[in-house]
Scaffold this active site. Structure first.
Site, PDB file in Angstrom:
ATOM      1  N   GLU A  33      -5.018  -7.983   5.263  1.00  4.92           N
ATOM      2  CA  GLU A  33      -5.629  -8.738   4.061  1.00  4.92           C
ATOM      3  C   GLU A  33      -4.359  -9.787   3.395  1.00  4.92           C
ATOM      4  OE1 GLU A  33      -8.689  -8.766   3.110  1.00  4.92           O
ATOM      5  OE2 GLU A  33      -8.847  -6.574   2.620  1.00  4.92           O
ATOM      6  N   HIS A  34      -4.750 -10.752   3.077  1.00  4.75           N
ATOM      7  CA  HIS A  34      -3.988 -12.001   2.677  1.00  4.75           C
ATOM      8  C   HIS A  34      -3.108 -12.319   3.834  1.00  4.75           C
ATOM      9  CE1 HIS A  34      -4.955 -12.028  -1.577  1.00  4.75           C
ATOM     10  NE2 HIS A  34      -5.062 -10.664  -1.357  1.00  4.75           N
ATOM     11  N   THR A  35      -3.578 -12.326   4.841  1.00  8.42           N
ATOM     12  CA  THR A  35      -2.750 -12.610   6.182  1.00  8.42           C
ATOM     13  C   THR A  35      -3.342 -13.948   6.793  1.00  8.42           C
ATOM     14  OG1 THR A  35      -4.524 -11.044   7.697  1.00  8.42           O
ATOM     15  CG2 THR A  35      -2.177 -10.587   7.129  1.00  8.42           C
ATOM     16  N   GLY A 120     -18.564 -11.095  -6.713  1.00  9.89           N
ATOM     17  CA  GLY A 120     -17.284 -10.998  -7.243  1.00  9.89           C
ATOM     18  C   GLY A 120     -16.824  -9.426  -6.718  1.00  9.89           C
ATOM     19  N   GLY A 122     -15.702  -8.673  -3.776  1.00  9.12           N
ATOM     20  CA  GLY A 122     -14.910  -8.746  -2.444  1.00  9.12           C
ATOM     21  C   GLY A 122     -15.638  -8.683  -1.192  1.00  9.12           C
ATOM     22  N   SER A 124     -17.538 -11.256  -0.231  1.00 11.11           N
ATOM     23  CA  SER A 124     -17.592 -12.766   0.189  1.00 11.11           C
ATOM     24  C   SER A 124     -19.196 -13.225   0.286  1.00 11.11           C
ATOM     25  CB  SER A 124     -17.160 -12.946   1.684  1.00 11.11           C
ATOM     26  OG  SER A 124     -16.014 -12.699   1.829  1.00 11.11           O
ATOM     27  N   SER A 126     -19.711 -15.878  -1.651  1.00 14.25           N
ATOM     28  CA  SER A 126     -19.467 -17.081  -1.610  1.00 14.25           C
ATOM     29  C   SER A 126     -19.606 -17.713  -0.227  1.00 14.25           C
ATOM     30  CB  SER A 126     -18.420 -17.616  -2.393  1.00 14.25           C
ATOM     31  OG  SER A 126     -17.256 -16.770  -2.268  1.00 14.25           O
ATOM     32  N   ASP A 170     -13.275 -15.295   5.716  1.00 15.82           N
ATOM     33  CA  ASP A 170     -14.750 -14.863   5.369  1.00 15.82           C
ATOM     34  C   ASP A 170     -15.781 -15.597   5.977  1.00 15.82           C
ATOM     35  OD1 ASP A 170     -13.265 -13.228   3.491  1.00 15.82           O
ATOM     36  OD2 ASP A 170     -13.363 -14.749   1.794  1.00 15.82           O
ATOM     37  N   TYR A 220      -4.679 -15.720  -6.888  1.00 16.91           N
ATOM     38  CA  TYR A 220      -4.706 -16.020  -5.289  1.00 16.91           C
ATOM     39  C   TYR A 220      -3.981 -17.107  -5.209  1.00 16.91           C
ATOM     40  CZ  TYR A 220      -6.921 -16.446  -0.929  1.00 16.91           C
ATOM     41  OH  TYR A 220      -7.297 -16.395   0.567  1.00 16.91           O
TER      42      TYR A 220
HETATM   43  C1  GLA Z   1     -10.564 -13.767  -0.250  1.00 13.21           C
HETATM   44  C2  GLA Z   1     -10.385 -15.072   0.861  1.00 13.21           C
HETATM   45  C3  GLA Z   1      -9.851 -14.881   2.301  1.00 13.21           C
HETATM   46  C4  GLA Z   1      -8.933 -14.096   2.408  1.00 13.21           C
HETATM   47  C5  GLA Z   1      -8.934 -12.670   1.213  1.00 13.21           C
HETATM   48  C6  GLA Z   1      -7.859 -11.749   1.315  1.00 13.21           C
HETATM   49  O1  GLA Z   1     -11.335 -12.941   0.339  1.00 13.21           O
HETATM   50  O2  GLA Z   1     -11.427 -15.641   0.504  1.00 13.21           O
HETATM   51  O3  GLA Z   1      -9.713 -16.078   2.840  1.00 13.21           O
HETATM   52  O4  GLA Z   1      -7.402 -14.407   1.992  1.00 13.21           O
HETATM   53  O5  GLA Z   1      -9.145 -12.930   0.099  1.00 13.21           O
HETATM   54  O6  GLA Z   1      -7.403 -11.001   2.785  1.00 13.21           O
END
Ligand code: GLA
Length: 389
Positions: A33-35, A120, A122, A124, A126, A170, A220
């Site tokens: 996550e967030h990598t 919303g 998590g 994805s 979008s 995503d 973010y």
């Molecule tokens: C969101 C972003 C992704 C990713 C995650 C965290 O989903 O769209 O690109 O950074 O957060 O892992």
């Protein structure tokens, strides 16, 4: 069936059948996550929650979009539109805008879409909408885009038009997913590998906190900026470092006293999380789900205390899951500040787990918890309407 509903609504609104229907799935991310925007690794998969887009080519330059779930419509014209007040429309407009910047010729299009990816949460929705729209336009206007072109355009649309500085995970997962496999994606080189996720005795259960991650855009983008500040700092030691992927953990730990507290915490989390993806892949190879689960818990602790993107509701859900005998691992998934937790649960015990979590959540917050036992599916697929029976 959602695809039939989109087709019949399309017919009702536009008086013709659509030319094609696109299934664009949401995604889960097992770990990492967030990598993605730090040049690291991620381990996502496309799931059996999707947006369906019924699409038809027009003979003029008009854009007609209708969202079934929001009961809202948008009208505009190719080449002349601005960012809309209707935020949902911007995901569609963004990819058209970026495609046009690349010189791709797109004319008018009618789109009706709906689906079962909670917004919303998590998962994805979008990225699914952007990837699905591009995959449909690719067919309708013979744009000759490869899957990877679509992934990159979708990300640009979201970064530049919508204004969310997301990474590439995503849309990559939505486009490239394969049934029963997770994707191990190197977000720097964009090399990827499909890893079998063969776990008949386990289920992947999402617990939707119902907290919409409204903070996600601003916070973010702040996290990204903090990571970039970290990279600039470490460039004094490693001039060739481009992202946190290039910074070894012992260097980060050694600079604790000199770095601003937040920057240190963010860097430590990201560098450790990149390491966890490697460890999780090794665990998967040997079907060591106990280790995999422990890594998920470790991710959540990092998200909570170091990256600081969790919220009381998702922390509660993870703590509660930890106490359940049939759960091997749990963590918040996605951008953060709400959304879902992902739980690795023994398949035979899913019902009891869901019942216990639902009761506990109601007692604690007075809120209804919605859980999804998700399956891993193929990525975006285009179906010509003539193929529908
Ligand atoms: C969101 C972003 C992704 C990713 C995650 C965290 O989903 O769209 O690109 O950074 O957060 O892992």
């Amino acid at each position: 069936m959602i695809e039939q509903t989109t087709i019949s609504n399309f017919h009702q609104i536009f008086g013709t059948k659509p030319d094609l229907v696109v299934r664009a799935p949401g995604r889960i991310n097992l770990i990492g996550e967030h990598t993605d925007y730090n040049g690291g690794f991620v381990l996502p998969a496309a799931i059996d929650k999707a947006i369906w887009l019924a699409m038809g080519r027009r003979n003029d330059d008009e854009l007609h979009f209708h969202s079934l779930d929001l009961h809202d419509s948008y009208r505009g014209e190719v080449g002349t539109f601005q960012k809309s007040e209707k935020n949902w429309a911007n995901y569609l407009l963004g990819v058209i805008s970026e495609a046009q910047k690349d010189g791709l010729k797109i004319g008018g299009v009618n789109v009706v879409f709906g689906g079962d990816i909670p917004i919303g949460a998590g998962m994805s929705s979008s990225a699914a909408l952007e990837s699905g729209m591009l995959a449909g336009l690719n067919e309708l206007y013979d744009l000759k885009l490869q899957k990877l072109d679509i992934v990159k355009l979708a990300q640009r649309g979201e970064n530049r038009f919508v204004g969310m500085n997301c990474g590439i995970m995503d849309m990559f997962a939505s486009m490239m997913g394969r049934a029963d496999h997770v994707l191990r994606l190197d977000c720097r080189s964009l090399d990827f590998e499909h890893f079998p996720f063969h776990a008949p005795d386990f289920a992947l259960v999402l617990c939707n906190s119902g907290v919409k991650h409204s903070l996600v855009n601003s916070e973010y983008n702040t996290r990204r900026a903090e990571c970039e500040a970290g990279v600039r700092y470490f460039q004094a030691f490693l001039p060739e470092a481009k992202t946190l992927r290039d910074v070894p953990l012992d260097l980060v730990l050694g600079e604790k006293e000199r770095l601003p507290v937040h920057v240190f915490q963010r860097c430590k989390f990201v560098v450790e999380e990149i390491g966890r993806v490697g460890a999780a892949c090794n665990a998967l190879k040997t079907s060591d789900f106990a280790t995999f689960g422990q890594l998920m818990y470790a991710t959540h602790e990092g998200l909570r205390h170091e990256y600081e993107v969790t919220c009381p509701e998702t922390d509660f859900l993870v703590d509660e899951a930890r106490g359940h005998a049939a759960v091997l691992g749990a963590r918040q998934m996605g951008g953060g500040f709400g959304g879902c937790t992902l739980n690795l649960v023994r398949a035979a015990a899913v019902e009891g787990f869901v019942a216990q979590m639902t009761d506990a959540y109601r007692l604690q917050f007075g809120l209804k918890l919605v859980c999804h036992n998700v399956k891993i599916t193929d990525g975006v697929g285009v179906i010509q309407v003539a193929d529908f029976r």
